[in-house]
Design a protein around this motif. Structure first.
Motif, PDB file in Angstrom:
ATOM      1  N   MET A   1      40.296 -25.772  86.375  1.00 15.45           N
ATOM      2  CA  MET A   1      39.079 -25.544  85.616  1.00 15.45           C
ATOM      3  C   MET A   1      39.438 -24.734  84.387  1.00 15.45           C
ATOM      4  SD  MET A   1      35.668 -25.235  85.529  1.00 15.45           S
ATOM      5  CE  MET A   1      34.687 -24.371  84.389  1.00 15.45           C
ATOM      6  N   THR A   2      38.981 -25.155  83.235  1.00 13.13           N
ATOM      7  CA  THR A   2      39.241 -24.453  81.983  1.00 13.13           C
ATOM      8  C   THR A   2      37.922 -24.209  81.257  1.00 13.13           C
ATOM      9  OG1 THR A   2      41.369 -25.550  81.757  1.00 13.13           O
ATOM     10  CG2 THR A   2      40.465 -24.564  79.788  1.00 13.13           C
ATOM     11  N   LYS A   3      37.762 -23.029  80.727  1.00 14.40           N
ATOM     12  CA  LYS A   3      36.597 -22.690  79.917  1.00 14.40           C
ATOM     13  C   LYS A   3      37.123 -22.227  78.571  1.00 14.40           C
ATOM     14  CE  LYS A   3      32.381 -21.521  78.802  1.00 14.40           C
ATOM     15  NZ  LYS A   3      31.427 -22.510  78.422  1.00 14.40           N
ATOM     16  N   VAL A   4      36.625 -22.789  77.493  1.00 15.42           N
ATOM     17  CA  VAL A   4      37.087 -22.438  76.153  1.00 15.42           C
ATOM     18  C   VAL A   4      35.950 -21.761  75.396  1.00 15.42           C
ATOM     19  CG1 VAL A   4      37.937 -23.357  73.965  1.00 15.42           C
ATOM     20  CG2 VAL A   4      38.736 -24.335  76.117  1.00 15.42           C
ATOM     21  N   PHE A   5      36.275 -20.657  74.726  1.00 20.28           N
ATOM     22  CA  PHE A   5      35.349 -19.947  73.858  1.00 20.28           C
ATOM     23  C   PHE A   5      35.907 -20.003  72.440  1.00 20.28           C
ATOM     24  CE2 PHE A   5      35.106 -17.888  78.005  1.00 20.28           C
ATOM     25  CZ  PHE A   5      33.740 -17.865  78.237  1.00 20.28           C
ATOM     26  N   THR A   6      35.035 -19.929  71.451  1.00 22.77           N
ATOM     27  CA  THR A   6      35.481 -19.935  70.053  1.00 22.77           C
ATOM     28  C   THR A   6      35.071 -18.632  69.376  1.00 22.77           C
ATOM     29  OG1 THR A   6      33.453 -20.884  69.184  1.00 22.77           O
ATOM     30  CG2 THR A   6      35.142 -22.444  69.961  1.00 22.77           C
ATOM     31  N   ASN A   7      35.472 -18.473  68.116  1.00 19.71           N
ATOM     32  CA  ASN A   7      35.076 -17.275  67.379  1.00 19.71           C
ATOM     33  C   ASN A   7      33.559 -17.218  67.200  1.00 19.71           C
ATOM     34  OD1 ASN A   7      35.571 -19.518  65.748  1.00 19.71           O
ATOM     35  ND2 ASN A   7      35.990 -18.291  63.938  1.00 19.71           N
ATOM     36  N   ALA A   8      32.881 -18.344  67.210  1.00 23.14           N
ATOM     37  CA  ALA A   8      31.411 -18.346  67.141  1.00 23.14           C
ATOM     38  C   ALA A   8      30.836 -17.686  68.388  1.00 23.14           C
ATOM     39  CB  ALA A   8      30.886 -19.771  66.999  1.00 23.14           C
ATOM     40  N   ASP A   9      31.431 -17.942  69.549  1.00 20.88           N
ATOM     41  CA  ASP A   9      30.985 -17.292  70.779  1.00 20.88           C
ATOM     42  C   ASP A   9      31.201 -15.782  70.700  1.00 20.88           C
ATOM     43  OD1 ASP A   9      30.215 -19.664  72.236  1.00 20.88           O
ATOM     44  OD2 ASP A   9      32.348 -20.091  72.463  1.00 20.88           O
ATOM     45  N   LEU A  10      32.311 -15.371  70.101  1.00 21.16           N
ATOM     46  CA  LEU A  10      32.579 -13.945  69.933  1.00 21.16           C
ATOM     47  C   LEU A  10      31.517 -13.300  69.054  1.00 21.16           C
ATOM     48  CD1 LEU A  10      34.488 -11.543  70.430  1.00 21.16           C
ATOM     49  CD2 LEU A  10      35.725 -12.240  68.383  1.00 21.16           C
ATOM     50  N   GLU A  37      51.948 -11.741  62.352  1.00 16.02           N
ATOM     51  CA  GLU A  37      50.648 -11.354  62.889  1.00 16.02           C
ATOM     52  C   GLU A  37      49.502 -11.526  61.905  1.00 16.02           C
ATOM     53  OE1 GLU A  37      52.576  -7.604  61.392  1.00 16.02           O
ATOM     54  OE2 GLU A  37      53.199  -8.985  62.923  1.00 16.02           O
ATOM     55  N   SER A  38      49.764 -11.543  60.598  1.00 15.41           N
ATOM     56  CA  SER A  38      48.671 -11.771  59.657  1.00 15.41           C
ATOM     57  C   SER A  38      48.259 -13.246  59.616  1.00 15.41           C
ATOM     58  CB  SER A  38      49.063 -11.310  58.247  1.00 15.41           C
ATOM     59  OG  SER A  38      50.125 -12.110  57.750  1.00 15.41           O
ATOM     60  N   GLU A  61      41.978 -14.749  60.023  1.00 11.73           N
ATOM     61  CA  GLU A  61      40.576 -14.424  60.276  1.00 11.73           C
ATOM     62  C   GLU A  61      39.688 -15.656  60.196  1.00 11.73           C
ATOM     63  OE1 GLU A  61      39.251 -11.172  57.881  1.00 11.73           O
ATOM     64  OE2 GLU A  61      40.986  -9.951  58.405  1.00 11.73           O
ATOM     65  N   SER A  62      40.303 -16.847  60.198  1.00 15.96           N
ATOM     66  CA  SER A  62      39.514 -18.055  60.015  1.00 15.96           C
ATOM     67  C   SER A  62      39.113 -18.737  61.313  1.00 15.96           C
ATOM     68  CB  SER A  62      40.273 -19.053  59.143  1.00 15.96           C
ATOM     69  OG  SER A  62      41.477 -19.429  59.774  1.00 15.96           O
TER      70      SER A  62
END
Length: 90
Positions: A1-10, A37-38, A61-62
């Motif tokens: 089982m996999t659940k994916v979150f995006t930056n919109a969810d954050l 890291e940047s 940051e995109s």
């Protein structure tokens, strides 16, 4: 089982805060001697019982993606119900 979150969810606070506590692995990414890291970072972690793992990947940051992987869907649904019950009492 996999659940994916995006930056919109954050941004919408739809990611469980405890998830980040599991993500203790922070590798140093380099190309030759140049730190990356940047441009690209990731964190990872495995639950103490080994039944699940999590990954946070960001491209500058995109864009960012979080994935939670569990041994089976029933375990994921049980934990989701526990989180919901805990927040419903607040």
């Amino acid at each position: 089982m996999t659940k994916v979150f995006t930056n919109a969810d954050l941004l919408n606070s739809d990611i469980p805060g405890k998830f980040f506590a599991v993500l203790g692995g922070v590798p140093v990414l380099k190309r030759d001697v140049t730190p990356l890291e940047s441009q690209f970072t990731y964190r990872y972690g495995i639950t103490s019982g080994g039944e699940g793992a999590g990954y946070w990947i960001s491209f500058g940051e995109s864009m960012a993606v979080m994935a939670a992987v569990f041994l089976d869907e029933a375990e994921y649904q049980r934990r989701k119900a526990e989180r919901h019950a805990a927040t419903a009492g607040d």
